[in-house]
Write a protein that holds these residues in place. Sequence first.
Motif, PDB file in Angstrom:
ATOM      1  N   LEU A  18     -20.024  12.053 -13.653  1.00 49.59           N
ATOM      2  CA  LEU A  18     -21.150  11.911 -12.606  1.00 49.59           C
ATOM      3  C   LEU A  18     -22.597  11.587 -13.418  1.00 49.59           C
ATOM      4  O   LEU A  18     -22.652  12.438 -14.571  1.00 49.59           O
ATOM      5  CB  LEU A  18     -21.364  13.122 -12.016  1.00 49.59           C
ATOM      6  N   VAL A  19     -23.299  10.637 -12.839  1.00 48.06           N
ATOM      7  CA  VAL A  19     -24.516   9.980 -13.601  1.00 48.06           C
ATOM      8  C   VAL A  19     -25.409  10.225 -12.783  1.00 48.06           C
ATOM      9  O   VAL A  19     -25.564  10.189 -11.419  1.00 48.06           O
ATOM     10  CB  VAL A  19     -24.203   8.627 -14.018  1.00 48.06           C
ATOM     11  N   PHE A  20     -26.600  10.834 -13.364  1.00 47.24           N
ATOM     12  CA  PHE A  20     -28.003  10.792 -12.793  1.00 47.24           C
ATOM     13  C   PHE A  20     -29.071  10.397 -13.593  1.00 47.24           C
ATOM     14  O   PHE A  20     -29.161  10.272 -14.688  1.00 47.24           O
ATOM     15  CB  PHE A  20     -28.019  12.464 -12.385  1.00 47.24           C
ATOM     16  N   ALA A  21     -30.070   9.989 -12.881  1.00 47.38           N
ATOM     17  CA  ALA A  21     -31.284   9.481 -13.331  1.00 47.38           C
ATOM     18  C   ALA A  21     -32.151   8.969 -12.359  1.00 47.38           C
ATOM     19  O   ALA A  21     -31.822   8.611 -10.996  1.00 47.38           O
ATOM     20  CB  ALA A  21     -30.777   8.099 -14.163  1.00 47.38           C
ATOM     21  N   MET A  22     -33.324   8.416 -12.667  1.00 50.87           N
ATOM     22  CA  MET A  22     -34.058   7.730 -11.668  1.00 50.87           C
ATOM     23  C   MET A  22     -33.421   6.414 -11.526  1.00 50.87           C
ATOM     24  O   MET A  22     -32.713   5.807 -12.095  1.00 50.87           O
ATOM     25  CB  MET A  22     -35.433   7.287 -12.415  1.00 50.87           C
ATOM     26  N   ILE A  30     -23.357   0.692 -14.229  1.00 52.26           N
ATOM     27  CA  ILE A  30     -22.265   1.273 -14.940  1.00 52.26           C
ATOM     28  C   ILE A  30     -21.025   1.580 -13.998  1.00 52.26           C
ATOM     29  O   ILE A  30     -20.064   1.345 -14.214  1.00 52.26           O
ATOM     30  CB  ILE A  30     -22.665   2.494 -15.677  1.00 52.26           C
ATOM     31  N   SER A  31     -21.385   2.244 -12.946  1.00 51.14           N
ATOM     32  CA  SER A  31     -20.254   2.470 -11.840  1.00 51.14           C
ATOM     33  C   SER A  31     -19.525   1.225 -11.373  1.00 51.14           C
ATOM     34  O   SER A  31     -18.345   1.467 -11.445  1.00 51.14           O
ATOM     35  CB  SER A  31     -21.104   3.110 -10.643  1.00 51.14           C
ATOM     36  N   LYS A  32     -20.094   0.220 -10.968  1.00 50.09           N
ATOM     37  CA  LYS A  32     -19.656  -0.982 -10.656  1.00 50.09           C
ATOM     38  C   LYS A  32     -18.861  -1.631 -11.629  1.00 50.09           C
ATOM     39  O   LYS A  32     -17.773  -2.186 -11.610  1.00 50.09           O
ATOM     40  CB  LYS A  32     -20.593  -1.981 -10.084  1.00 50.09           C
ATOM     41  N   HIS A  42     -15.196   4.495  -7.499  1.00 45.99           N
ATOM     42  CA  HIS A  42     -16.655   4.643  -7.568  1.00 45.99           C
ATOM     43  C   HIS A  42     -17.066   5.274  -6.425  1.00 45.99           C
ATOM     44  O   HIS A  42     -16.805   4.792  -5.143  1.00 45.99           O
ATOM     45  CB  HIS A  42     -17.023   3.166  -7.601  1.00 45.99           C
ATOM     46  N   TYR A  43     -17.660   6.602  -6.614  1.00 42.90           N
ATOM     47  CA  TYR A  43     -17.989   7.378  -5.251  1.00 42.90           C
ATOM     48  C   TYR A  43     -19.776   7.336  -5.427  1.00 42.90           C
ATOM     49  O   TYR A  43     -20.190   7.782  -6.484  1.00 42.90           O
ATOM     50  CB  TYR A  43     -17.421   8.608  -5.339  1.00 42.90           C
ATOM     51  N   SER A  44     -20.324   6.544  -4.370  1.00 45.20           N
ATOM     52  CA  SER A  44     -21.824   6.485  -4.359  1.00 45.20           C
ATOM     53  C   SER A  44     -22.202   7.493  -3.290  1.00 45.20           C
ATOM     54  O   SER A  44     -21.997   7.558  -2.273  1.00 45.20           O
ATOM     55  CB  SER A  44     -22.020   4.905  -3.651  1.00 45.20           C
ATOM     56  N   ILE A  45     -23.043   8.351  -3.794  1.00 40.02           N
ATOM     57  CA  ILE A  45     -23.583   9.286  -2.980  1.00 40.02           C
ATOM     58  C   ILE A  45     -24.690   8.758  -1.960  1.00 40.02           C
ATOM     59  O   ILE A  45     -24.492   9.125  -0.797  1.00 40.02           O
ATOM     60  CB  ILE A  45     -24.487  10.345  -3.934  1.00 40.02           C
ATOM     61  N   ASP A  46     -25.509   7.823  -2.306  1.00 44.58           N
ATOM     62  CA  ASP A  46     -26.189   7.215  -1.192  1.00 44.58           C
ATOM     63  C   ASP A  46     -25.462   6.430  -0.245  1.00 44.58           C
ATOM     64  O   ASP A  46     -25.810   6.465   1.254  1.00 44.58           O
ATOM     65  CB  ASP A  46     -27.096   6.059  -2.095  1.00 44.58           C
TER      66      ASP A  46
END
Length: 287
Positions: A18-22, A30-32, A42-46
């Motif tokens: 899981l990656v987090f940042a501004m 990176i996810s793509k 690729h699970y996108s929270i947004d």
Amino acid sequence: MIYSSASDWRNAPQKRVLVFAMSGLGKTHISKMLRDNGDWFHYSIDYRIGTRYMGERIADNAKREAMKVPFLRDLLKSNSIYIGSNISFDDLKPMSSYLGKPGDPDKGGLLWDEYTRRQDQFQASEIAALHDTGHFIDRANDLYGYPHFICDTGGSICEWVDVNNPDDPIMADLSEKTLMIWIEGTEEHTEELIRRFDKEPKPMSYDPTFLLECWTRYLDEHGVAPEKVDPDHFIRWTYASALAHRQPRYKAMADRWGLTITAAKITTVRSADDFIDVVAEVLEMRG
């Protein structure tokens, strides 16, 4: 952490991160890239928020605006046209337009009560989407056969986490299922993010206490009534404070529950193998 060493990470048949940042520091890039490799889900929270949890509200908001136009109102009422959200991993504008900005309605702003109501909706939706991570880990493997998984979070994850609570329910859940990685920016990155935001200010979601403090301070400093606030000016004014507010929260999350990888290091990643190597290097340094 679910991988205690570099060798554990390298040898894991199922890598879950899981990656987090501004926003703007490489999470989605990176996810793509990993998704395009073919072995990563690729699970996108947004995206999850904008489809599963807020999709109907976003569409209804667009319909509400369309109903103000007699020609479109008649077509909508007769089911002759369809209005929906075309949200995607690369285009989250439908959700941003729904969140909106507080201030003068004549300048596209929302009155404070409506603005904070939508902020509360987003908070509940993001927390739910974060807790869906485990479901999508299982789904990605059982349904689609993906061995590896990356969760691409929104920048506001830190707003809902109590970094002083080692048993924080969000972080306890996520750290049991994924290797949590903070992409850390520099002061230069911060200046660039501010420059980009100033050029094109976008709605964001904040911890309610922090948001109210900013709103109250803005009204006092500028001597303006809430319904006369310039929406873009307020969110520009708030943004730099938001970066400073979020930075220590991200760091505390990484220190307690995960790893830190610099944004500069992330820019060197060109393949899934590169990403695996970078994570292994950080795990080795942690000992």
